[in-house]
Design an enzyme around this catalytic site. Structure first.
Site, PDB file in Angstrom:
ATOM      1  N   CYS A  93       1.064  -1.058   0.218  1.00 14.53           N
ATOM      2  CA  CYS A  93       0.043  -0.198   0.154  1.00 14.53           C
ATOM      3  C   CYS A  93       0.435   1.545   0.280  1.00 14.53           C
ATOM      4  O   CYS A  93       0.112   3.147  -0.709  1.00 14.53           O
ATOM      5  CB  CYS A  93      -0.964   0.023   0.893  1.00 14.53           C
ATOM      6  N   HIS A 110      -6.265   2.464   5.007  1.00 11.86           N
ATOM      7  CA  HIS A 110      -6.396   1.111   4.079  1.00 11.86           C
ATOM      8  C   HIS A 110      -7.411  -0.201   5.171  1.00 11.86           C
ATOM      9  O   HIS A 110      -6.923  -0.817   5.793  1.00 11.86           O
ATOM     10  CB  HIS A 110      -5.446   0.713   3.255  1.00 11.86           C
ATOM     11  N   GLU A 139     -27.879  11.618   8.778  1.00  6.86           N
ATOM     12  CA  GLU A 139     -26.510  12.182   9.971  1.00  6.86           C
ATOM     13  C   GLU A 139     -25.138  11.960  10.163  1.00  6.86           C
ATOM     14  O   GLU A 139     -24.275  12.964  10.134  1.00  6.86           O
ATOM     15  CB  GLU A 139     -27.670  11.557  10.970  1.00  6.86           C
ATOM     16  N   HIS A 196     -12.976  -4.606  -3.670  1.00  4.34           N
ATOM     17  CA  HIS A 196     -11.419  -4.700  -2.973  1.00  4.34           C
ATOM     18  C   HIS A 196     -11.206  -4.181  -2.029  1.00  4.34           C
ATOM     19  O   HIS A 196     -10.900  -4.570  -0.535  1.00  4.34           O
ATOM     20  CB  HIS A 196     -10.041  -3.663  -3.934  1.00  4.34           C
TER      21      HIS A 196
END
Length: 234
Positions: A93, A110, A139, A196
């Site tokens: 990542c 993530h 809300e 994903h």
């Protein structure tokens, strides 16, 4: 500085009794995210920028069992690793975390949330692959910021829009499309990845966590609304 996990680097970067220190906080957050079903099976991750240092959870580890000594530390300016545990791999990542940090984020999360995955499939089925996730008059939308360079959060009558990008075989290959989505929708603090999960960021850890929690609540509600035939927007 040598790229290793030596004791000298441990003292400099990760040994702290402060629970808010990034090396400690990432471990605490990921343990909580595991309980929410966001980082099961070694998936997902979290990264925090602390000054010119970026703290990143490693790849392929059980996120709920991480220790500060598992953390990678990168120099934000040079993108060189200042601390690189020899027993772990850098997070796949990382390029996507960097994309968020280069645009002013202080924390990027993530997750592999099932609700995030489901809304990407519902948008594809009911609209198109090019459509955004859009919802309004909830809300919880108040938990999401107005966008880069803007103060305050969205209001009840504002429409929440989150871009969706296509998944790739290798996570690092998502960076180009994620960056394109951020540039096209600069007011978004998140990008969904079809089939994903999601990347969510904020100016700091508090904002990133709040927005990630708010979005997951909204996604779950959106899935239930679809079951009942209720529209997401007017």
């Amino acid at each position: 500085m040598a790229e290793n996990g030596g004791t000298d680097l441990d003292v400099q970067f990760i040994h702290s009794h402060d629970p808010e220190h990034p090396a400690n906080l990432i471990c605490t957050l990921c343990a909580k995210f595991y309980g929410l079903g966001w980082v099961t099976g070694t998936g997902g991750g979290t990264s925090i920028r602390h000054g010119d240092h970026i703290y990143i959870a490693p790849s392929g580890v059980q996120k709920e069992l991480m220790k500060p000594t598992d953390m990678f530390v990168m120099d934000f300016n040079t993108k060189a690793y200042l601390r690189k545990p020899q027993t772990h791999k850098p997070s796949a990542c990382t390029p996507l975390f960097l994309a968020a940090f280069e645009r002013g984020a202080g924390c990027c999360i993530h997750t592999h949330s099932q609700w995030a995955v489901l809304v990407t499939l519902l948008v594809e089925r009911d609209s198109s692959k090019d459509a955004l996730f859009e919802i309004e008059e909830l809300e919880q939308i108040k938990g999401i910021g107005k966008g880069r360079g803007k103060s305050g959060n969205l209001g009840y009558f504002d429409r929440l829009r989150i871009p969706i990008i296509e998944n790739t075989a290798h996570e690092e290959d998502l960076r180009e499309s994620l960056e394109a989505a951020i540039e096209k929708y600069p007011d978004s603090y998140a990008v969904l990845v079809r089939r994903h999960g999601i990347y969510v960021w904020g100016d700091n850890v508090h904002k990133a966590k709040t927005q990630c929690e708010s979005l997951d609540y909204i996604f779950q509600l959106a899935v239930e609304m679809k079951k009942l035939g209720l529209p997401w927007t007017k």
